[in-house]
Design a protein around this motif. Structure first.
Motif, PDB file in Angstrom:
ATOM      1  N   GLY A   1      36.855  40.551  44.669  1.00  0.00           N
ATOM      2  CA  GLY A   1      35.446  39.827  44.795  1.00  0.00           C
ATOM      3  C   GLY A   1      35.278  39.706  46.266  1.00  0.00           C
ATOM      4  N   PHE A   2      34.060  39.135  46.513  1.00  0.00           N
ATOM      5  CA  PHE A   2      33.702  38.727  48.058  1.00  0.00           C
ATOM      6  C   PHE A   2      33.252  37.273  47.984  1.00  0.00           C
ATOM      7  CE2 PHE A   2      33.657  41.623  51.453  1.00  0.00           C
ATOM      8  CZ  PHE A   2      34.577  42.674  51.114  1.00  0.00           C
ATOM      9  N   ALA A   3      33.378  36.573  48.777  1.00  0.00           N
ATOM     10  CA  ALA A   3      32.815  35.205  48.854  1.00  0.00           C
ATOM     11  C   ALA A   3      32.081  34.913  50.139  1.00  0.00           C
ATOM     12  CB  ALA A   3      33.708  33.973  48.768  1.00  0.00           C
TER      13      ALA A   3
ATOM     14  N   THR B   1      21.551  34.271  36.449  1.00  0.00           N
ATOM     15  CA  THR B   1      22.043  35.715  36.183  1.00  0.00           C
ATOM     16  C   THR B   1      23.285  35.728  35.610  1.00  0.00           C
ATOM     17  OG1 THR B   1      22.497  35.762  38.203  1.00  0.00           O
ATOM     18  CG2 THR B   1      20.132  36.316  37.770  1.00  0.00           C
ATOM     19  N   PRO B   2      23.479  36.618  34.994  1.00  0.00           N
ATOM     20  CA  PRO B   2      24.989  36.941  34.601  1.00  0.00           C
ATOM     21  C   PRO B   2      25.919  37.144  36.107  1.00  0.00           C
ATOM     22  CG  PRO B   2      23.704  38.783  34.504  1.00  0.00           C
ATOM     23  CD  PRO B   2      22.674  37.830  34.525  1.00  0.00           C
ATOM     24  N   ASP B   3      27.234  36.429  35.989  1.00  0.00           N
ATOM     25  CA  ASP B   3      27.963  36.723  36.815  1.00  0.00           C
ATOM     26  C   ASP B   3      28.836  37.895  36.670  1.00  0.00           C
ATOM     27  OD1 ASP B   3      30.387  36.361  38.550  1.00  0.00           O
ATOM     28  OD2 ASP B   3      30.071  34.350  38.881  1.00  0.00           O
ATOM     29  N   ILE B   4      28.632  38.951  37.518  1.00  0.00           N
ATOM     30  CA  ILE B   4      29.032  40.224  37.187  1.00  0.00           C
ATOM     31  C   ILE B   4      30.514  40.322  37.409  1.00  0.00           C
ATOM     32  CG2 ILE B   4      29.185  42.790  38.018  1.00  0.00           C
ATOM     33  CD1 ILE B   4      26.090  42.021  38.764  1.00  0.00           C
ATOM     34  N   LEU B   5      30.987  39.592  38.570  1.00  0.00           N
ATOM     35  CA  LEU B   5      32.553  39.563  38.684  1.00  0.00           C
ATOM     36  C   LEU B   5      33.286  38.903  37.672  1.00  0.00           C
ATOM     37  CD1 LEU B   5      34.965  40.037  40.762  1.00  0.00           C
ATOM     38  CD2 LEU B   5      34.083  38.238  41.987  1.00  0.00           C
ATOM     39  N   GLN B   6      32.753  37.996  37.281  1.00  0.00           N
ATOM     40  CA  GLN B   6      33.489  37.075  36.106  1.00  0.00           C
ATOM     41  C   GLN B   6      33.305  37.607  34.840  1.00  0.00           C
ATOM     42  OE1 GLN B   6      32.311  32.987  36.490  1.00  0.00           O
ATOM     43  NE2 GLN B   6      33.611  32.425  34.823  1.00  0.00           N
TER      44      GLN B   6
ATOM     45  N   ARG C   1      39.025  31.440  39.154  1.00  0.00           N
ATOM     46  CA  ARG C   1      37.630  31.379  37.952  1.00  0.00           C
ATOM     47  C   ARG C   1      37.114  32.577  37.706  1.00  0.00           C
ATOM     48  NH1 ARG C   1      34.199  28.531  40.895  1.00  0.00           N
ATOM     49  NH2 ARG C   1      32.429  30.242  40.893  1.00  0.00           N
ATOM     50  N   LYS C   2      37.310  33.602  38.349  1.00  0.00           N
ATOM     51  CA  LYS C   2      36.660  34.975  38.312  1.00  0.00           C
ATOM     52  C   LYS C   2      37.878  36.013  37.759  1.00  0.00           C
ATOM     53  CE  LYS C   2      32.356  34.298  40.985  1.00  0.00           C
ATOM     54  NZ  LYS C   2      31.247  34.483  41.348  1.00  0.00           N
ATOM     55  N   ASN C   3      38.872  35.455  37.588  1.00  0.00           N
ATOM     56  CA  ASN C   3      40.115  36.245  37.265  1.00  0.00           C
ATOM     57  C   ASN C   3      40.238  37.729  38.106  1.00  0.00           C
ATOM     58  OD1 ASN C   3      42.226  36.596  35.484  1.00  0.00           O
ATOM     59  ND2 ASN C   3      40.948  37.705  34.095  1.00  0.00           N
TER      60      ASN C   3
ATOM     61  N   SER D   1      21.931  37.834  43.284  1.00  0.00           N
ATOM     62  CA  SER D   1      20.932  36.603  43.092  1.00  0.00           C
ATOM     63  C   SER D   1      21.545  35.772  41.733  1.00  0.00           C
ATOM     64  CB  SER D   1      19.519  36.908  42.565  1.00  0.00           C
ATOM     65  OG  SER D   1      18.843  35.799  42.511  1.00  0.00           O
ATOM     66  N   ASP D   2      21.802  34.510  42.146  1.00  0.00           N
ATOM     67  CA  ASP D   2      22.381  33.621  41.221  1.00  0.00           C
ATOM     68  C   ASP D   2      21.299  33.110  40.119  1.00  0.00           C
ATOM     69  OD1 ASP D   2      24.914  33.714  42.234  1.00  0.00           O
ATOM     70  OD2 ASP D   2      24.671  32.184  43.815  1.00  0.00           O
ATOM     71  N   TYR D   3      20.278  33.202  40.261  1.00  0.00           N
ATOM     72  CA  TYR D   3      19.204  32.691  39.368  1.00  0.00           C
ATOM     73  C   TYR D   3      18.015  33.771  39.393  1.00  0.00           C
ATOM     74  CZ  TYR D   3      21.599  28.342  39.142  1.00  0.00           C
ATOM     75  OH  TYR D   3      22.247  27.262  39.233  1.00  0.00           O
TER      76      TYR D   3
ATOM     77  N   ILE E   1      35.446  46.886  43.381  1.00  0.00           N
ATOM     78  CA  ILE E   1      35.051  45.857  44.371  1.00  0.00           C
ATOM     79  C   ILE E   1      33.682  45.223  44.347  1.00  0.00           C
ATOM     80  CG2 ILE E   1      35.199  45.405  47.144  1.00  0.00           C
ATOM     81  CD1 ILE E   1      37.185  47.724  47.313  1.00  0.00           C
ATOM     82  N   CYS E   2      33.545  44.031  44.013  1.00  0.00           N
ATOM     83  CA  CYS E   2      32.286  43.348  44.125  1.00  0.00           C
ATOM     84  C   CYS E   2      31.646  42.819  45.442  1.00  0.00           C
ATOM     85  CB  CYS E   2      32.090  42.519  42.961  1.00  0.00           C
ATOM     86  SG  CYS E   2      32.352  43.111  41.425  1.00  0.00           S
ATOM     87  N   THR E   3      30.911  43.546  46.162  1.00  0.00           N
ATOM     88  CA  THR E   3      30.589  42.849  47.705  1.00  0.00           C
ATOM     89  C   THR E   3      29.168  42.436  47.221  1.00  0.00           C
ATOM     90  OG1 THR E   3      29.573  45.080  48.098  1.00  0.00           O
ATOM     91  CG2 THR E   3      31.919  44.882  48.447  1.00  0.00           C
ATOM     92  N   ALA E   4      28.306  42.905  46.257  1.00  0.00           N
ATOM     93  CA  ALA E   4      26.782  42.583  46.169  1.00  0.00           C
ATOM     94  C   ALA E   4      26.729  40.968  46.269  1.00  0.00           C
ATOM     95  CB  ALA E   4      26.377  43.356  44.707  1.00  0.00           C
ATOM     96  N   ALA E   5      25.656  40.870  46.734  1.00  0.00           N
ATOM     97  CA  ALA E   5      25.101  39.626  46.925  1.00  0.00           C
ATOM     98  C   ALA E   5      24.012  39.389  45.775  1.00  0.00           C
ATOM     99  CB  ALA E   5      24.393  39.359  48.220  1.00  0.00           C
TER     100      ALA E   5
ATOM    101  N   ALA F   1      39.192  28.935  44.486  1.00  0.00           N
ATOM    102  CA  ALA F   1      38.837  28.364  43.358  1.00  0.00           C
ATOM    103  C   ALA F   1      38.110  29.750  42.308  1.00  0.00           C
ATOM    104  CB  ALA F   1      37.801  27.439  43.757  1.00  0.00           C
ATOM    105  N   LYS F   2      37.319  30.598  43.291  1.00  0.00           N
ATOM    106  CA  LYS F   2      36.698  31.781  42.809  1.00  0.00           C
ATOM    107  C   LYS F   2      37.672  32.698  42.303  1.00  0.00           C
ATOM    108  CE  LYS F   2      32.818  31.299  45.014  1.00  0.00           C
ATOM    109  NZ  LYS F   2      31.839  31.563  46.474  1.00  0.00           N
ATOM    110  N   LEU F   3      38.897  32.951  42.877  1.00  0.00           N
ATOM    111  CA  LEU F   3      39.711  33.860  42.675  1.00  0.00           C
ATOM    112  C   LEU F   3      40.295  33.580  41.364  1.00  0.00           C
ATOM    113  CD1 LEU F   3      41.606  36.176  43.771  1.00  0.00           C
ATOM    114  CD2 LEU F   3      43.222  34.155  44.535  1.00  0.00           C
TER     115      LEU F   3
HETATM  116  O1  C5P Z   1      30.195  32.809  42.772  1.00  0.00           O
HETATM  117  P1  C5P Z   1      29.791  33.305  44.088  1.00  0.00           P
HETATM  118  O2  C5P Z   1      28.347  33.987  44.115  1.00  0.00           O
HETATM  119  O3  C5P Z   1      29.999  32.740  45.299  1.00  0.00           O
HETATM  120  O4  C5P Z   1      30.802  34.649  43.948  1.00  0.00           O
HETATM  121  C1  C5P Z   1      30.672  35.943  44.926  1.00  0.00           C
HETATM  122  C2  C5P Z   1      31.348  37.047  44.301  1.00  0.00           C
HETATM  123  O5  C5P Z   1      30.842  36.866  42.803  1.00  0.00           O
HETATM  124  C3  C5P Z   1      30.905  38.295  45.092  1.00  0.00           C
HETATM  125  O6  C5P Z   1      32.155  39.145  44.818  1.00  0.00           O
HETATM  126  C4  C5P Z   1      29.845  38.618  44.212  1.00  0.00           C
HETATM  127  O7  C5P Z   1      29.539  40.092  44.167  1.00  0.00           O
HETATM  128  C5  C5P Z   1      30.049  38.275  42.738  1.00  0.00           C
HETATM  129  N1  C5P Z   1      29.048  37.828  42.227  1.00  0.00           N
HETATM  130  C6  C5P Z   1      28.443  38.513  40.863  1.00  0.00           C
HETATM  131  N2  C5P Z   1      27.445  37.960  40.182  1.00  0.00           N
HETATM  132  C7  C5P Z   1      26.819  36.976  40.359  1.00  0.00           C
HETATM  133  C8  C5P Z   1      27.171  36.217  41.532  1.00  0.00           C
HETATM  134  C9  C5P Z   1      28.102  36.495  42.445  1.00  0.00           C
HETATM  135  O8  C5P Z   1      29.172  39.334  40.622  1.00  0.00           O
HETATM  136  N3  C5P Z   1      25.832  36.411  39.513  1.00  0.00           N
END
Ligand code: C5P
Length: 410
Positions: free
Chosen positions: A330-332, A311-316, A348-350, A283-285, A277-281, A344-346
């Motif tokens: 994932g969380f949004a 940053t890398p998208d961990i969930l994706q 895209r992030k599989n 940082s996107d950059y 379960i990816c709940t982390a916020a 859309a995230k569901l």
């Molecule tokens: O794309 P967005 O940030 O809105 O998606 C949120 C989901 O993606 C959350 O589950 C968050 O933990 C995860 N996420 C991630 N890596 C990132 C950004 C978001 O795993 N760089």
């Protein structure tokens, strides 16, 4: 909290020198939150007093069908009632005589009568001299009892009261309590399952003292981790930098700072995980470069430009791992068009499901203790959870995941 919390434990004490340790066992069980009712045989009273055990357990200790001082009133110690009251029964120490009575069904004392009436799981912690222990009669009795589903908490090897050294020492009280907890844990629905969760923010350093980050507390992820732990799962929590007070007891926590570190820690556990379960916020950059020294205020110009990279998208990244075996959630967090973006995230992030919080509503999202969410599954189902505490929501979400996905052992 111990799994023994609020459990009713019937402790049978039979005649062995190890009966002195049953006082420690009562304390240990009480310390872990259990209610303890002691039933003692006459022979055990030579080794430990009922007064000691009743004081420690804060309940009267029963020994006979009719206690001497109650004879005048004809008060009957009801063995059937006691047998039905208990969630667990443990006979510690279990002497060779008591084991033999249990094996044959003899019930000439209150303890063995209670045992025969017990409907709950029963455990014995044998204690006797090494030759009695090794005697075929004892080993046969123990084998028979085990075949009937009685849990045997094996004796330890060591110095015995006789001065001889061998097997026959009763297991230590802590080990007996651990054994009972282990039994309770194994019967929980997520026992043996691995749950991996990330939570909190990430900090992306600009220079040695400054960073890009956000106010995520990690409370939602910690609540999910606690719920999974309470359901018996083996939980790993990858936690970003947060100051929030979180219930992390019994959870394996790895603290990380940046998105890169969080990704590395998640990848390490991911292939073993039954539910991630990816709940982390995250940082996107992050700054494209980290300054080696603190950036000084410049006298020239009013602005400072910092170039950012993704940053890398961990969930994706997890969603596209070829060796993926478990479920991925994932969380949004959205401020508008939440449902559209979440779905859309569901895709895209599989992920197998996305939990959506809509920021802007009072009591929802990031830092607080409450949340209100919707869940969208890859199978096209939608679930709504009204505003409630993150702790309660964590439990409800775990229940949903157990129902929707093939997770539970139950
Ligand atoms: O794309 P967005 O940030 O809105 O998606 C949120 C989901 O993606 C959350 O589950 C968050 O933990 C995860 N996420 C991630 N890596 C990132 C950004 C978001 O795993 N760089």
């Amino acid at each position: 909290m111990s799994l023994l919390h609020n459990r009713k434990v019937l402790l049978g004490v039979s005649g062995s020198i190890a009966a002195y340790k049953s006082a420690h066992l009562v304390r240990e069980l009480i310390k872990r939150g259990a209610e303890v009712q002691v039933v003692i045989t006459d022979a055990a009273k030579d080794f430990v007093t009922p007064l000691t055990l009743s004081t420690l357990s804060t309940r009267p200790v029963y020994s006979a069908f009719i206690e001497n001082d109650q004879k005048a009133y004809g008060v009957w110690n009801n063995h059937v009632e006691m047998g039905l009251w208990a969630d667990l029964m443990v006979i510690a120490p279990a002497s060779s005589n008591t084991l033999s009575k249990m094996a044959t069904g003899a019930c000439d004392n209150l303890l063995t009568a209670v045992y025969l009436s017990a409907k709950c799981p029963v455990f014995v912690a044998p204690a006797m001299d090494l030759d009695m222990y090794a005697n075929g009669a004892t080993t046969d009795n123990l084998k028979l009892l085990e075949e009937r589903g009685i849990g045997v908490i094996d004796s330890d090897f060591g110095e015995l009261a006789s001065g001889l050294v061998g097997k026959g020492r009763m297991a230590e009280p802590e080990a007996i309590a651990d054994h009972l907890e282990g039994y309770l844990k194994a019967s929980l629905p997520l026992s043996g399952k691995k749950v991996l969760i990330n939570a909190g923010p990430t900090h992306e350093h600009i220079d040695p003292v400054r960073f890009l980050g956000n106010n995520s507390s990690g409370k939602m992820g910690a609540a999910l981790a606690a719920a999974a732990r309470d359901l018996g799962a083996d939980v790993h929590l990858i936690l970003g930098p947060t100051q929030a007070a979180l219930d992390l007891q019994g959870i394996q926590v790895k603290r990380v700072t940046s998105a890169d570190e969080m990704l590395e820690a998640m990848l390490f556990d991911f292939t073993q995980s039954d539910l991630t379960i990816c709940t982390a916020a995250v940082s996107d950059y992050r700054p494209a470069t980290r300054a080696e020294h603190k950036i000084k205020k410049s006298d020239e110009g009013e602005t400072l430009t910092i170039s950012l990279e993704k940053t890398p998208d961990i969930l994706q990244t997890l969603g596209t791992q070829p060796e993926r075996k478990g479920y991925l959630i994932g969380f949004a967090l959205e401020t508008r068009d939440g449902e559209v973006y979440a779905k859309a995230k569901l895709a895209r992030k599989n992920a197998d499901a996305i939990v959506l919080n809509t920021l802007g509503k009072k009591g929802v999202g990031f830092e607080g203790d409450t949340n209100e969410v919707m869940v969208f599954t890859a199978e096209g189902k939608t679930f709504s959870f009204p505003l409630t505490s993150k702790i309660t929501l964590g439990k409800s979400l775990l229940e949903l995941f157990m129902n929707e996905f093939d997770l539970s052992n139950a």
